[in-house]
Design a protein around this motif. Sequence first.
Motif, PDB file in Angstrom:
ATOM      1  N   LEU A  40       0.831  -1.214   0.000  1.00  0.00           N
ATOM      2  CA  LEU A  40       0.000   0.000   0.000  1.00  0.00           C
ATOM      3  C   LEU A  40       0.861   1.258   0.000  1.00  0.00           C
ATOM      4  N   ILE A  41       1.896   1.269   0.823  1.00  0.00           N
ATOM      5  CA  ILE A  41       2.787   2.429   0.887  1.00  0.00           C
ATOM      6  C   ILE A  41       3.519   2.618  -0.438  1.00  0.00           C
ATOM      7  N   THR A  42       3.964   1.517  -1.029  1.00  0.00           N
ATOM      8  CA  THR A  42       4.669   1.576  -2.314  1.00  0.00           C
ATOM      9  C   THR A  42       3.790   2.196  -3.394  1.00  0.00           C
ATOM     10  N   VAL A  43       2.555   1.733  -3.490  1.00  0.00           N
ATOM     11  CA  VAL A  43       1.631   2.253  -4.494  1.00  0.00           C
ATOM     12  C   VAL A  43       1.321   3.724  -4.235  1.00  0.00           C
ATOM     13  N   THR A  44       1.028   4.069  -2.992  1.00  0.00           N
ATOM     14  CA  THR A  44       0.625   5.438  -2.645  1.00  0.00           C
ATOM     15  C   THR A  44       1.743   6.439  -2.919  1.00  0.00           C
ATOM     16  N   LEU A  45       2.943   6.160  -2.425  1.00  0.00           N
ATOM     17  CA  LEU A  45       4.044   7.111  -2.565  1.00  0.00           C
ATOM     18  C   LEU A  45       4.480   7.285  -4.021  1.00  0.00           C
ATOM     19  N   ASN A  46       4.554   6.175  -4.744  1.00  0.00           N
ATOM     20  CA  ASN A  46       4.965   6.288  -6.149  1.00  0.00           C
ATOM     21  C   ASN A  46       3.888   6.956  -6.990  1.00  0.00           C
ATOM     22  N   LEU A  47       2.643   6.754  -6.629  1.00  0.00           N
ATOM     23  CA  LEU A  47       1.558   7.447  -7.323  1.00  0.00           C
ATOM     24  C   LEU A  47       1.661   8.955  -7.089  1.00  0.00           C
ATOM     25  N   LEU A  48       2.047   9.353  -5.876  1.00  0.00           N
ATOM     26  CA  LEU A  48       2.228  10.769  -5.573  1.00  0.00           C
ATOM     27  C   LEU A  48       3.379  11.358  -6.397  1.00  0.00           C
ATOM     28  N   VAL A  49       4.454  10.581  -6.559  1.00  0.00           N
ATOM     29  CA  VAL A  49       5.573  11.046  -7.385  1.00  0.00           C
ATOM     30  C   VAL A  49       5.127  11.238  -8.834  1.00  0.00           C
ATOM     31  N   ILE A  50       4.380  10.271  -9.346  1.00  0.00           N
ATOM     32  CA  ILE A  50       3.919  10.326 -10.738  1.00  0.00           C
ATOM     33  C   ILE A  50       2.977  11.505 -10.964  1.00  0.00           C
ATOM     34  N   ILE A  51       2.039  11.696 -10.042  1.00  0.00           N
ATOM     35  CA  ILE A  51       1.099  12.815 -10.161  1.00  0.00           C
ATOM     36  C   ILE A  51       1.842  14.144 -10.070  1.00  0.00           C
ATOM     37  N   SER A  52       2.800  14.241  -9.148  1.00  0.00           N
ATOM     38  CA  SER A  52       3.553  15.489  -8.962  1.00  0.00           C
ATOM     39  C   SER A  52       4.277  15.888 -10.233  1.00  0.00           C
ATOM     40  N   ILE A  53       5.052  14.971 -10.776  1.00  0.00           N
ATOM     41  CA  ILE A  53       5.855  15.292 -11.959  1.00  0.00           C
ATOM     42  C   ILE A  53       4.968  15.510 -13.186  1.00  0.00           C
ATOM     43  N   SER A  54       3.889  14.775 -13.277  1.00  0.00           N
ATOM     44  CA  SER A  54       2.999  14.909 -14.434  1.00  0.00           C
ATOM     45  C   SER A  54       2.180  16.194 -14.388  1.00  0.00           C
ATOM     46  N   HIS A  55       1.789  16.625 -13.189  1.00  0.00           N
ATOM     47  CA  HIS A  55       0.852  17.749 -13.062  1.00  0.00           C
ATOM     48  C   HIS A  55       1.549  19.105 -13.066  1.00  0.00           C
TER      49      HIS A  55
END
Length: 329
Positions: A40-55
Amino acid sequence: METLRGADLCFPQLNSSCETPTHPHAETMLIYSLLSSISLITVTLNLLVIISISHFRQLHSPTNLLILSLAVSDLLVGLLLMPVEIIYIEACWFLGDILCTLYYLVDYIITSASVANMVLISVDRYIAICDPLHYTTKVTKRRAQNCVWLCWIWSFIYRIVLLHDHLEKPGRSNSCSGECVVVINYSAGLVDLVFTFIVPILVIIVLYLKVFVVVVSQARAMRSHVAAATTRRSGALTVKKKEMKAARTLGFVIVVFLFCFCPYYYPTLVGEDTSIDASSAAFEIWLAHFNSCLNPVIYAFFYPWFRKSMKLILTLQILKPGSSDANVL
């Protein structure tokens, strides 16, 4: 007694059936809770990285595109690989030999792509520190995108070749029905060790040593001319500090990668075949996958932009008009 024996088998109607994996209840619950939390932590944190850089537009740099690719591979580990391993801690493999082989193919592709991304990141930092005047012309967004695509395509082709025996005959390594095992023979394991571990790590270490030498020489030069420093040079020094901070952070990512993957490659290093079992929570497999959870944690500690972006995302500020132009640097 016969009924009890049948209940302990994955496929009671088959003589070649494996026994159902069993662990003490308390141990099983502890393992499930720990590994589920990591996933869960792996998915959540990496999703935050992806959203940050993409947005956020400010984060659309070549370096961050490489970090984005690394975060995608880490997200896939937490989203696809970890859940399968959690489910089959106390269960037989009922998905068949073809899906078993495909599971390992995906696993290896993601791993190879992660290593390739780390090499690209090291090259990026090397150019930024050692040849800053030509960095903007040598490293562009288009070239970074092309390199990312090439590293994923190469990973796919390389793993297809490496696992062609298992793709031609799925389940060849299974000793009984109901397990999902892939045994990489010593020759293939040695090739994998060289091209996925030794060569990339040597390239990364050499590049970082060169960066270290350049930084030390520049630091001495700046100290000797500190009295004559101009405003322009101070600005250049600020930029240099940012580049060095990024290099140190990504260097720490590499050290963590070595720590997580060395146990996985240990059998090949001592001349043994590498056996991977999806139905067991093997320490070396989970340690290798745990690297995908640690990478975004490192970003959170070392990158202020990630902490700012994470705050804006979690507070839903990114839903406001114009939020993509927010200052996160």
